[in-house]
Design a protein around this motif. Structure first.
Motif: not given
Length: 147
Positions: A34-35, A38, A97, A100-101, A105
């Motif tokens: 995912l990073e 992103r 962000d 989802y992000y 996290r």
């Protein structure tokens, strides 16, 4: 939070059941993917902005070349245009962000609590298993000296 330290005599991963270490490791692996995604989203954001400014310069060059009608249409219809309905890329990034992000996290951090909050415990165990002890370039930690 401490970094993964390798102790071949007392491996930290052995303090937790293997299934949990694997599950947390898989979730961390997903976060790493995912990073990257992103990063691509931010790259898209930056490149789209750069594109918009280049189009603005092209409009000025078209005007200087005497193509005012086309320059006016491009300026009106393309410069500053939304990339999605009602959104510029900064809004897409912010929504991603927030939606989802950040929750992802938070779940990954919560899952790591199952293994003492340690990051990369699964990989630390792999290193312990796969490295060649006593061989240069295979040290357990930066402090370990070989040869």
């Amino acid at each position: 939070m401490t970094e993964a330290r390798l102790d071949d005599e007392n491996p930290e991963a052995d303090r937790y059941d293997r299934a949990t270490v694997q599950a947390v490791g898989k979730l961390t692996e997903a976060l790493e993917t995912l990073e990257v995604a992103r990063g691509h989203l931010y790259q898209f954001h930056r490149m789209t902005g750069t594109t918009d400014f280049a189009v603005g310069e092209a409009v000025e060059l078209l005007r200087k070349a005497g193509h005012d009608e086309l320059a006016d249409r491009i300026a009106r219809e393309l410069v500053g245009r939304n990339v999605l309905p009602g959104r510029w890329t900064f809004q897409v990034v912010e929504d991603f962000d927030d939606t989802y992000y950040q929750p992802f996290r938070a779940f990954e951090r919560q899952a790591r609590e199952l293994t003492g909050g340690r990051r990369h415990l699964f990989e630390a165990e792999l290193k312990r298993q796969r490295r060649s002890r006593g061989v240069a370039g295979h040290e357990a930690t930066p402090d370990e000296r070989v040869g």
